[in-house]
Design an enzyme around this catalytic site. Structure first.
Site, PDB file in Angstrom:
ATOM      1  N   ASP A 120      30.065  22.462 -57.869  1.00 36.00           N
ATOM      2  CA  ASP A 120      30.315  21.826 -56.604  1.00 36.00           C
ATOM      3  C   ASP A 120      28.799  21.467 -55.948  1.00 36.00           C
ATOM      4  O   ASP A 120      28.354  22.356 -55.436  1.00 36.00           O
ATOM      5  CB  ASP A 120      31.044  22.339 -55.500  1.00 36.00           C
ATOM      6  CG  ASP A 120      31.374  21.438 -54.400  1.00 36.00           C
ATOM      7  OD1 ASP A 120      30.840  20.514 -54.286  1.00 36.00           O
ATOM      8  OD2 ASP A 120      32.406  21.861 -53.661  1.00 36.00           O
ATOM      9  N   ASP A 161      29.824  34.712 -63.793  1.00 33.12           N
ATOM     10  CA  ASP A 161      28.700  33.919 -64.464  1.00 33.12           C
ATOM     11  C   ASP A 161      27.836  34.585 -65.487  1.00 33.12           C
ATOM     12  O   ASP A 161      27.156  34.356 -66.346  1.00 33.12           O
ATOM     13  CB  ASP A 161      27.754  33.264 -63.274  1.00 33.12           C
ATOM     14  CG  ASP A 161      28.771  32.253 -62.459  1.00 33.12           C
ATOM     15  OD1 ASP A 161      29.952  31.838 -63.094  1.00 33.12           O
ATOM     16  OD2 ASP A 161      28.284  32.030 -61.303  1.00 33.12           O
ATOM     17  N   ASP A 172      22.768  33.596 -59.380  1.00 34.94           N
ATOM     18  CA  ASP A 172      23.365  33.797 -60.644  1.00 34.94           C
ATOM     19  C   ASP A 172      23.768  32.527 -61.516  1.00 34.94           C
ATOM     20  O   ASP A 172      23.546  32.058 -62.411  1.00 34.94           O
ATOM     21  CB  ASP A 172      24.870  34.448 -60.539  1.00 34.94           C
ATOM     22  CG  ASP A 172      24.627  35.500 -59.715  1.00 34.94           C
ATOM     23  OD1 ASP A 172      23.514  36.269 -59.941  1.00 34.94           O
ATOM     24  OD2 ASP A 172      25.787  36.172 -59.354  1.00 34.94           O
ATOM     25  N   LYS A 210      38.143  22.941 -59.585  1.00 35.48           N
ATOM     26  CA  LYS A 210      39.046  23.638 -60.378  1.00 35.48           C
ATOM     27  C   LYS A 210      40.293  22.816 -61.036  1.00 35.48           C
ATOM     28  O   LYS A 210      40.546  23.053 -62.091  1.00 35.48           O
ATOM     29  CB  LYS A 210      39.664  25.077 -59.876  1.00 35.48           C
ATOM     30  CG  LYS A 210      38.511  26.090 -59.746  1.00 35.48           C
ATOM     31  CD  LYS A 210      39.260  27.428 -59.394  1.00 35.48           C
ATOM     32  CE  LYS A 210      38.360  28.454 -58.835  1.00 35.48           C
ATOM     33  NZ  LYS A 210      37.120  28.659 -59.704  1.00 35.48           N
ATOM     34  N   HIS A 242      26.683  32.716 -54.620  1.00 33.03           N
ATOM     35  CA  HIS A 242      26.025  33.527 -55.918  1.00 33.03           C
ATOM     36  C   HIS A 242      25.041  32.434 -56.603  1.00 33.03           C
ATOM     37  O   HIS A 242      24.946  32.653 -57.777  1.00 33.03           O
ATOM     38  CB  HIS A 242      27.126  33.896 -56.881  1.00 33.03           C
ATOM     39  CG  HIS A 242      27.833  32.875 -57.303  1.00 33.03           C
ATOM     40  ND1 HIS A 242      28.917  32.250 -56.517  1.00 33.03           N
ATOM     41  CD2 HIS A 242      28.224  32.525 -58.617  1.00 33.03           C
ATOM     42  CE1 HIS A 242      29.709  31.468 -57.215  1.00 33.03           C
ATOM     43  NE2 HIS A 242      29.105  31.661 -58.357  1.00 33.03           N
ATOM     44  N   ARG A 285      19.311  28.677 -66.561  1.00 28.96           N
ATOM     45  CA  ARG A 285      18.220  28.947 -67.259  1.00 28.96           C
ATOM     46  C   ARG A 285      18.345  29.320 -68.515  1.00 28.96           C
ATOM     47  O   ARG A 285      17.418  28.977 -69.611  1.00 28.96           O
ATOM     48  CB  ARG A 285      17.493  29.771 -66.465  1.00 28.96           C
ATOM     49  CG  ARG A 285      15.766  30.192 -66.804  1.00 28.96           C
ATOM     50  CD  ARG A 285      15.295  31.240 -65.936  1.00 28.96           C
ATOM     51  NE  ARG A 285      14.729  32.130 -66.709  1.00 28.96           N
ATOM     52  CZ  ARG A 285      14.897  33.065 -67.492  1.00 28.96           C
ATOM     53  NH1 ARG A 285      15.996  33.207 -67.885  1.00 28.96           N
ATOM     54  NH2 ARG A 285      14.019  33.783 -68.141  1.00 28.96           N
ATOM     55  N   GLY A 303      33.228  34.318 -60.701  1.00 25.36           N
ATOM     56  CA  GLY A 303      31.713  33.920 -60.509  1.00 25.36           C
ATOM     57  C   GLY A 303      31.049  34.845 -59.625  1.00 25.36           C
ATOM     58  O   GLY A 303      30.145  35.332 -59.970  1.00 25.36           O
ATOM     59  N   THR A 316      35.451  32.198 -66.252  1.00 18.10           N
ATOM     60  CA  THR A 316      35.491  32.973 -65.155  1.00 18.10           C
ATOM     61  C   THR A 316      36.915  33.187 -64.778  1.00 18.10           C
ATOM     62  O   THR A 316      37.728  32.294 -65.203  1.00 18.10           O
ATOM     63  CB  THR A 316      34.616  32.393 -63.987  1.00 18.10           C
ATOM     64  OG1 THR A 316      34.996  31.187 -63.900  1.00 18.10           O
ATOM     65  CG2 THR A 316      33.250  32.762 -64.544  1.00 18.10           C
ATOM     66  N   THR A 363      39.579  30.446 -62.820  1.00 16.03           N
ATOM     67  CA  THR A 363      39.183  28.998 -63.517  1.00 16.03           C
ATOM     68  C   THR A 363      40.187  29.264 -64.709  1.00 16.03           C
ATOM     69  O   THR A 363      41.143  28.541 -65.215  1.00 16.03           O
ATOM     70  CB  THR A 363      38.100  28.805 -63.948  1.00 16.03           C
ATOM     71  OG1 THR A 363      37.229  28.541 -62.514  1.00 16.03           O
ATOM     72  CG2 THR A 363      37.914  27.382 -64.718  1.00 16.03           C
ATOM     73  N   HIS A 366      33.612  25.519 -59.919  1.00 14.29           N
ATOM     74  CA  HIS A 366      33.677  26.024 -58.501  1.00 14.29           C
ATOM     75  C   HIS A 366      35.118  25.527 -57.836  1.00 14.29           C
ATOM     76  O   HIS A 366      35.735  24.639 -58.304  1.00 14.29           O
ATOM     77  CB  HIS A 366      32.435  25.165 -57.572  1.00 14.29           C
ATOM     78  CG  HIS A 366      31.390  25.939 -58.008  1.00 14.29           C
ATOM     79  ND1 HIS A 366      30.058  25.298 -57.849  1.00 14.29           N
ATOM     80  CD2 HIS A 366      30.939  27.250 -58.441  1.00 14.29           C
ATOM     81  CE1 HIS A 366      29.028  25.838 -58.526  1.00 14.29           C
ATOM     82  NE2 HIS A 366      29.630  27.317 -58.687  1.00 14.29           N
TER      83      HIS A 366
END
Length: 140
Positions: free
Chosen positions: A81, A61, A91, A13, A88, A97, A56, A35, A38, A9
């Site tokens: 963060d 993501d 996402d 970074k 998002h 998950r 992201g 992403t 980054t 995030h």
């Protein structure tokens, strides 16, 4: 070959870039993903080659999540963060998950990232090579 992804995030970074710079030689032999921003920032400070997906919030993501769903990604360093709401967030939760479903190690803070990198240095990710060897079909 192991596949490793980096996500951070905005307020994380710089921490990610510093971490990856410190372990640049450890990451060099592997296939790296990130992403957008980054990955760009890491490549500006290191000699690492990184396949960059979208940022992201624009779907990066989810693009990394697709590799997790295929059991292609071997581990992820995702410096989140926790004090800033993310537009998002669904996402992010979906990616985490999928990592749980596929048994993919994911570090969401620098302390856990350090443990994963130390395990990588020791060769503790050999079990992931077996996953790839016996996988019916690989997308990469």
């Amino acid at each position: 070959m192991l596949h490793i992804a980096f996500i951070a995030h905005d307020r994380k970074k710089e921490e990610m870039v510093n971490f990856i710079t410190a372990y640049e030689n450890v990451f060099k032999p592997y296939q790296l993903y990130s992403t957008g921003t980054t990955g760009q920032r890491i490549m500006e400070k290191t000699e690492l080659q990184i396949h960059r997906f979208m940022s992201g919030p624009l779907g990066g993501d989810q693009q990394i999540g697709a590799l997790v769903a295929e059991n292609t990604m071997d581990f992820i360093i995702f410096l989140r963060d926790p004090l800033m709401a993310q537009p998002h967030e669904p996402d992010i939760i979906a990616l985490l998950r999928l990592c749980d479903v596929q048994g993919i190690p994911v570090a969401t803070n620098i302390a856990t990232a350090e443990l994963l990198v130390r395990a990588l240095e020791r060769g503790d990710f050999g079990w992931r090579e077996l996953v790839h060897k016996y996988k019916p079909e690989s997308s990469l």
